[in-house]
Design an enzyme around this catalytic site. Structure first.
Site, PDB file in Angstrom:
ATOM      1  N   ARG A 134       0.928  -1.707  -0.089  1.00 21.83           N
ATOM      2  CA  ARG A 134       0.531   0.100   0.271  1.00 21.83           C
ATOM      3  C   ARG A 134       1.482   1.142  -0.191  1.00 21.83           C
ATOM      4  NH1 ARG A 134      -2.044  -3.718   3.534  1.00 21.83           N
ATOM      5  NH2 ARG A 134      -4.264  -4.441   3.655  1.00 21.83           N
ATOM      6  N   LYS A 158      -1.796  -2.325   8.165  1.00 16.10           N
ATOM      7  CA  LYS A 158      -2.703  -2.511   8.722  1.00 16.10           C
ATOM      8  C   LYS A 158      -2.721  -3.009  10.171  1.00 16.10           C
ATOM      9  CE  LYS A 158      -5.974  -1.079   5.096  1.00 16.10           C
ATOM     10  NZ  LYS A 158      -7.459  -1.134   4.137  1.00 16.10           N
ATOM     11  N   HIS A 229      -2.823   2.516  -5.463  1.00 21.74           N
ATOM     12  CA  HIS A 229      -3.146   1.200  -5.681  1.00 21.74           C
ATOM     13  C   HIS A 229      -3.478  -0.069  -6.661  1.00 21.74           C
ATOM     14  CE1 HIS A 229      -5.576  -0.839  -1.993  1.00 21.74           C
ATOM     15  NE2 HIS A 229      -5.931  -1.158  -2.766  1.00 21.74           N
ATOM     16  N   ARG A 232      -0.515  -2.225  -6.985  1.00 20.62           N
ATOM     17  CA  ARG A 232      -1.106  -3.124  -6.486  1.00 20.62           C
ATOM     18  C   ARG A 232      -2.304  -3.928  -7.172  1.00 20.62           C
ATOM     19  NH1 ARG A 232      -1.940  -4.194  -0.674  1.00 20.62           N
ATOM     20  NH2 ARG A 232      -3.577  -5.202   0.225  1.00 20.62           N
ATOM     21  N   HIS A 255      -3.716  -8.879   3.512  1.00 21.03           N
ATOM     22  CA  HIS A 255      -4.683  -8.945   3.652  1.00 21.03           C
ATOM     23  C   HIS A 255      -5.555  -9.955   4.875  1.00 21.03           C
ATOM     24  CE1 HIS A 255      -5.981  -8.431  -1.185  1.00 21.03           C
ATOM     25  NE2 HIS A 255      -5.855  -7.023   0.250  1.00 21.03           N
ATOM     26  N   TYR A 264      -9.334 -11.059  -6.873  1.00 16.08           N
ATOM     27  CA  TYR A 264      -8.271 -11.178  -8.095  1.00 16.08           C
ATOM     28  C   TYR A 264      -8.703 -12.507  -8.970  1.00 16.08           C
ATOM     29  CZ  TYR A 264      -6.265  -7.505  -5.537  1.00 16.08           C
ATOM     30  OH  TYR A 264      -5.785  -6.251  -4.919  1.00 16.08           O
TER      31      TYR A 264
END
Length: 283
Positions: A134, A158, A229, A232, A255, A264
């Site tokens: 990110r 995150k 992004h 990404r 994730h 995806y």
């Protein structure tokens, strides 16, 4: 939660309270399901996306559940507040050839200009596409996060979760060129250990990174207008098209849920169907 998440939920609740005030509701005990539904309907009328409505409905449910648990309301008016269903939108991405063309053109520009910012931009583009990290993760990288021997980079994602992401050879070369020859030309007392710094020597800002990506794609013929992004998404899509398993891609992207990564597979399946329809004589 991340600061951005806290700001988003605070904004949602302030928006809700403003709507309730306009309805003449001056106490939380006077809030009912009808008032909450009218708030969501108003959001839909002004054109907010369904994903925004989902988040705002979630903010209202969590807030009033908390208010009920702490005795600030006698009943929970949001207990039966439903979120609007969303349609899954496939994220836009780059073709492999377009991604390669973008990076080649950035390298050519860096060679022609010879400036430190150009070398930094190449390194940023290579790292984003190579790792799929990110933009916030890229901006928080420090010099010692790169392990050249193992060809990996340490990333804090995150929730301050740490993970190790593989780094391709072209990305390592670009980062080495930036650190060895160009970074010192922009470095100031405020640079610290930041891997990527801006033109004034401070740790690079996400907005600057977004401008770099948008500018590079704008200069690439046939490339869609994407931000960091988008790179990404491209990295994840190209990994799956190359045969990578979904769990590995999940780990690389950081994730928490495999369901997030599964979008995806829809991208790659969409491409397979498109190629089949164009090429097969009986499609």
């Amino acid at each position: 939660m991340a600061d951005h998440t806290v700001r988003a939920y605070r904004t949602d609740l302030l928006n809700l309270f403003t709507h309730l005030d306009r309805l003449g509701i001056d106490s939380m005990d006077k809030v009912d399901l009808r008032a909450l539904r009218s708030w969501l309907a108003k959001q839909h009328t002004v054109g907010h996306a369904r994903t925004t409505l989902q988040r705002r409905a979630a903010a209202a449910r969590v807030f009033f559940a908390w208010a009920h648990e702490t005795g600030q309301v006698t009943t929970d008016p949001a207990a039966n507040l439903r979120s609007p269903k969303t349609t899954r939108v496939l994220p836009p991405t780059l073709e492999r050839a377009t991604a390669a063309q973008m990076l080649d053109e950035a390298i050519t520009t860096a060679r022609e200009t010879g400036g430190p910012a150009a070398a930094r931009d190449v390194a940023i583009l290579e790292v984003l596409y190579s790792t799929g990290i990110r933009v916030s993760e890229l901006c928080s990288l420090d010099v010692n996060d790169l392990d050249r021997e193992r060809r990996v980079i340490r990333v804090f994602g995150k929730g301050s979760k740490e993970r190790t992401v593989p780094l391709g050879a072209p990305a390592i070369r670009a980062v080495d060129a930036w650190l060895a020859n160009a970074r010192s030309q922009l470095m100031t007392d405020q640079s610290g250990q930041a891997m990527f710094i801006g033109d004034r020597g401070k740790r690079i800002d996400p907005r600057v990174v977004r401008r770099i990506v948008h500018r590079s794609l704008k200069m690439t013929e046939g490339a869609p207008d994407l931000g960091p992004h988008g790179l990404r998404h491209a990295m994840a899509t190209h990994l799956l098209e190359g045969g990578a398993d979904l769990r590995s891609v999940q780990e690389i992207l950081g994730h928490a849920s495999l369901a997030t990564t599964q979008i995806y597979t829809h991208v790659t399946n969409e491409r397979l169907r498109s190629a089949f329809e164009q090429a097969h004589p009986r499609a």
